[in-house]
Motif scaffolding. Sequence first.
Motif, short mmCIF file in Angstrom:
data_model
loop_
_atom_site.label_atom_id
_atom_site.label_comp_id
_atom_site.label_asym_id
_atom_site.label_seq_id
_atom_site.Cartn_x
_atom_site.Cartn_y
_atom_site.Cartn_z
N GLN A 133 -18.13 -1.78 8.11
CA GLN A 133 -17.70 -2.81 7.28
C GLN A 133 -16.49 -2.83 6.86
O GLN A 133 -15.82 -4.01 6.14
CB GLN A 133 -18.84 -2.71 6.00
CG GLN A 133 -20.12 -2.70 6.52
CD GLN A 133 -20.83 -3.83 7.42
OE1 GLN A 133 -20.33 -5.05 6.94
NE2 GLN A 133 -21.59 -3.57 8.26
N ALA A 134 -15.73 -1.94 6.96
CA ALA A 134 -14.17 -1.83 6.52
C ALA A 134 -13.15 -2.83 7.32
O ALA A 134 -13.44 -2.90 8.45
CB ALA A 134 -13.52 -0.37 6.63
N GLU A 135 -12.25 -3.48 6.72
CA GLU A 135 -11.53 -4.41 7.46
C GLU A 135 -10.12 -3.88 7.45
O GLU A 135 -9.19 -4.35 7.96
CB GLU A 135 -11.43 -6.08 6.68
CG GLU A 135 -12.86 -6.62 6.98
CD GLU A 135 -13.07 -6.97 8.32
OE1 GLU A 135 -12.26 -7.18 8.96
OE2 GLU A 135 -14.34 -6.88 8.56
N HIS A 136 -10.00 -2.96 6.69
CA HIS A 136 -8.56 -2.28 6.52
C HIS A 136 -8.70 -0.62 6.61
O HIS A 136 -9.79 -0.27 6.13
CB HIS A 136 -7.74 -2.65 5.33
CG HIS A 136 -7.56 -4.19 5.27
ND1 HIS A 136 -8.54 -4.91 4.70
CD2 HIS A 136 -6.54 -5.10 5.60
CE1 HIS A 136 -7.96 -6.26 4.81
NE2 HIS A 136 -7.14 -6.17 5.26
N PHE A 137 -7.79 -0.03 6.97
CA PHE A 137 -7.66 1.38 7.05
C PHE A 137 -6.41 1.91 6.54
O PHE A 137 -5.38 1.07 7.05
CB PHE A 137 -8.11 1.84 8.38
CG PHE A 137 -9.34 1.64 8.72
CD1 PHE A 137 -10.57 2.75 8.45
CD2 PHE A 137 -9.64 0.46 9.51
CE1 PHE A 137 -11.91 2.22 8.78
CE2 PHE A 137 -11.06 0.07 9.85
CZ PHE A 137 -12.16 1.04 9.67
N ILE A 138 -6.37 2.93 5.72
CA ILE A 138 -4.91 3.48 5.42
C ILE A 138 -5.14 4.91 6.07
O ILE A 138 -6.12 5.65 6.33
CB ILE A 138 -5.24 3.87 4.02
CG1 ILE A 138 -5.03 2.80 2.90
CG2 ILE A 138 -3.81 4.70 3.58
CD1 ILE A 138 -5.24 2.96 1.39
N VAL A 139 -3.90 5.19 6.78
CA VAL A 139 -3.77 6.35 7.60
C VAL A 139 -2.75 7.15 7.20
O VAL A 139 -1.42 6.50 7.15
CB VAL A 139 -3.75 5.88 9.10
CG1 VAL A 139 -3.61 7.15 10.06
CG2 VAL A 139 -4.84 5.06 9.60
N LEU A 140 -2.75 8.51 7.21
CA LEU A 140 -1.67 9.53 6.97
C LEU A 140 -1.74 10.41 8.04
O LEU A 140 -2.56 10.99 8.45
CB LEU A 140 -2.09 10.15 5.58
CG LEU A 140 -2.10 9.24 4.32
CD1 LEU A 140 -2.33 10.04 3.04
CD2 LEU A 140 -0.92 8.52 4.07
N GLU A 141 -0.43 10.51 8.74
CA GLU A 141 -0.44 11.31 9.78
C GLU A 141 0.03 12.50 9.25
O GLU A 141 0.17 12.99 7.84
CB GLU A 141 0.69 10.81 10.73
CG GLU A 141 0.58 9.64 11.56
CD GLU A 141 1.52 9.12 12.54
OE1 GLU A 141 1.69 10.04 13.23
OE2 GLU A 141 1.87 8.08 12.77
N GLU A 142 0.51 13.62 10.02
CA GLU A 142 0.52 15.01 9.73
C GLU A 142 2.03 15.18 8.81
O GLU A 142 3.02 14.41 8.95
CB GLU A 142 0.79 15.97 10.69
CG GLU A 142 2.04 15.44 11.68
CD GLU A 142 2.29 16.54 12.74
OE1 GLU A 142 1.72 17.81 12.71
OE2 GLU A 142 2.78 16.29 13.88
N PRO A 176 6.31 2.19 12.51
CA PRO A 176 6.83 3.43 12.44
C PRO A 176 5.60 4.32 12.05
O PRO A 176 6.02 5.67 12.30
CB PRO A 176 7.81 3.50 11.44
CG PRO A 176 7.20 2.55 10.38
CD PRO A 176 6.64 1.22 11.11
N GLY A 177 4.30 3.89 11.92
CA GLY A 177 3.48 5.05 11.75
C GLY A 177 3.48 5.79 10.42
O GLY A 177 3.81 5.12 9.11
N LEU A 178 3.31 7.08 10.50
CA LEU A 178 3.16 8.18 9.41
C LEU A 178 2.29 7.63 8.49
O LEU A 178 1.25 8.35 8.41
CB LEU A 178 4.48 8.06 8.77
CG LEU A 178 5.59 8.95 9.85
CD1 LEU A 178 6.96 9.21 9.18
CD2 LEU A 178 5.20 10.17 10.32
N GLY A 179 2.68 7.11 7.45
CA GLY A 179 1.65 6.51 6.31
C GLY A 179 1.77 5.02 6.35
O GLY A 179 2.73 4.25 6.22
N PHE A 180 0.47 4.34 6.62
CA PHE A 180 0.42 2.96 6.63
C PHE A 180 -0.85 2.43 6.32
O PHE A 180 -2.07 3.17 6.22
CB PHE A 180 0.61 2.50 8.11
CG PHE A 180 -0.01 2.93 9.37
CD1 PHE A 180 -1.40 2.58 9.69
CD2 PHE A 180 0.09 4.18 10.01
CE1 PHE A 180 -2.22 2.92 10.71
CE2 PHE A 180 -0.73 4.80 10.80
CZ PHE A 180 -1.62 4.10 11.39
N LEU A 181 -1.03 1.23 5.85
CA LEU A 181 -2.08 0.23 5.64
C LEU A 181 -2.25 -0.58 6.99
O LEU A 181 -1.37 -1.25 7.23
CB LEU A 181 -2.24 -0.28 4.25
CG LEU A 181 -3.16 -1.61 4.10
CD1 LEU A 181 -4.56 -0.88 3.98
CD2 LEU A 181 -2.76 -2.24 2.87
#
Length: 833
Positions: free
Chosen positions: A572-581, A634-639
């Motif tokens: 159901q999520a429309e957005h994701f927050i992702v944190l790389e290493e 640039p990735g790394l930490g993003f929404l």
Amino acid sequence: MISSAQHLFLPHNCRSAGEGKMFRALRRLLVKRFGGVKHFLVLVTCVGVILYCLHSLFSDGTRQVWDVRGSTINISSDNGCGIECRPDQLSFYIRTGEKTTVGPTVCFEGNIIISNDLKNFGRGLNFVVLQSNTLEVKEVRAFDTYVQDAELIRFLKKGIPDDSIVIVVSFDEASSGLHEDSRKWMKLYGSGVIDNLAFRDSLIMIGQKGLKEGHAIEYISKKDKSEDFSAVLEKAGCFSLPLGPQDSLQVALPDMLQGRSITLGDSLPLCGLPSPCPADSVSVGVYSGNKDKKPPFICVGGRIVMTDNVNKGGRGFNTVALNSASLQPVSVMHADTYATDSTDLELYLESLSEGDIVISVVADDGAKKLSYSARDQMNTLGSGYIQNLRFRDVWFFIGQRGMDGFTTMEQISYAGYDGDWPKPINKSYCVPRKLVGRKIIPDPEFYRFDERRDFCKKYDGYPEFCDPSRVDDKLKTVGTADKSLQGHAIFDTPLIIVPGLNHNALVRTLETTLMQPGIKQKNVVVMWDKKFPEHGELATLFGFTNISLPSSTKYTDLMGHALKHSVNMFPQAEHFIVLEEELLLAPDFLSFLAQCFSTLNTDPTLLAVSAWNFNGFEKTSGNREIVYRVEEFPGLGFLAKKQAVNALISSMPQKRAWHGWKFEGEGHFEILMPDVSRVFRQPFKVGGQEAELVSELFLHPRTTSLEQAATLQNLGELMERQYEDYLNGLIASSLPLTMDNLKQCVHSLEPPPDFADQDKRSVAVYFDQESSLDFRLFSEICRCFGLVSPRNWRPKNLHNGMLRFWYQDRNVFLVGSSTPYYKNKPAQDKVPH
């Protein structure tokens, strides 16, 4: 009077003539068969001796036991279980269990008490308790001594009345949890072979409380190495009471001193208090000892009542009970619960009278063999901390039988997770006759994080996270103080953490994630490579969900697995927050994303919000309140929108995000990026073709937001159309520069122009390009200002070919002739030189 045997061997002249012929015939028979009368008498004597020995072997006059394996005994209550004994004896039939399939059988005096049909048995040792005078069955109990023996010890000590008969039969495995204390107590019921009981051996025993060791009826069947279980034992027989000589049980009773047997030690004025206690109270001092070097003590009324050489104090629990009326010691008790079980302590506490004041101090270690039952009893006496006591912790409390609530006189000092000694406790109080408790268990002076301690014992290589000085620090969330963000959708957005190889870096990522104001732990998921289970255990410590992913050889593959699993996990999520290493999050990471959330949602040309700026170096960023639109991701930490996540899943780039991911497909898509990064990627090096780029990106000093949330100022101008008007307005009003102004910097590697003395206007640097793909001069200008400019790499953070950054407290725009913004260049005569 002459017996018939004597008559047989009388001289010939003493017999009648009629008898002579008969005896002569008997003599000839004895000579012929046995070689003479003397030989016959020797033979008769030997047979008698053999019969006597056999009788002595199987019977002591009060008992007879025989092996009935393979016999056809009919086991039923109707026929006395097939056993017949003399009127003064008791009959029994006992059969141990068979492997794990058939339960044991106990039949006593014609009554089946335990059987497979009754289903009243269990793994371990099964007990039947009989009253010795009435032979009434008082209890049938099973103890799973494969697991533990605490309940058995308590039962043997307190649950069986004096002089009772016990019948014991094993089933399945009974020895693994049977320790020294329980074996010692079995000997007090007459066992002489209990020390020989080993894994999956079988045991039968008939004993009596207080029976001297070795006088029980008992048998062990040892397991053959080639078999899974020992052979079944099946015995029947008869016995009389008593079973044998009795031993005193005094040696097994709690080591308690009462009344006049209590001695008083040295004086300690006022037990360490600075002034005398008021009436109706008494001075009490407690000391937990120092390591295993200095002994503990308990002081009452200015005299030492318990220490190492006074009333047998020492390691474990030192306990003194005071009469509430006289405020004088009525009993003292020491229990070394490091070495032995705590049943004696339990029995002592149960013996206290209503109103007795209890003073207890633990020294060295008292937790190793402390049972839950003993802890519960301390709890009913007013302790709120006893449940927290672990190995080598020290503790004291002053409670009272019958008090309501929890005592205010209690403290615990925790040992280090690696076994380091705790800080000693030394306290003094005026203790009243009636203690008033508090309703709520008070928070201990120090908190102990047992799960974190266990993790640190298990894994090496966490010098900061497992530092003894902080291993008990709580890992807790922080509520948001910004009322405008309360209830914001950002806090319900799944936050996915994808660790790399550096486990200490993961700790820092988890710590700074947990510190985000408003974070909800249930929405944070750590997705880890299955080769590194400690990453999952770390996530659990922080209260985050953890998911094991298939093992990957490249980080981009692991990222692909994580994104795919995230979409499936949160459909159901429309957005994701992702944190790389290896990321550290700024204090306002979530606040920054939350402020950008509406713009991201409203503009279909925006796919994500990055929290990291390619050019976020100390000299080329610094405005926490502005955000850019850029072409690279640039990735790394993003929404990211689900659309962007799905695009990455379907075509996961094989290069790391800092190369600048591009989204393929119809239309023009961009990313929002802060001037000041909200994540910090720890410095590192690589070899090969990426070495120069990685060095430029991560080995130069960077600016990262270290303060609480800043209010973003240009959100209204970030929509696609508005942004173009916004940029053109800024560039048109900027101070224009040409390559003439940067000649020394570009060609001679001198510093760029100093704008400090200029007005605060933005600066626009105009330069020529042969095409939109001509970055030769562009890269030189980037190098001049200290921006990312490795050879063979295009500049970072482009928007329609233009690059924007923050320099000396102003916007700087690098505007090439191929960009749509070159039109803002003023006439040549108006460009300063």
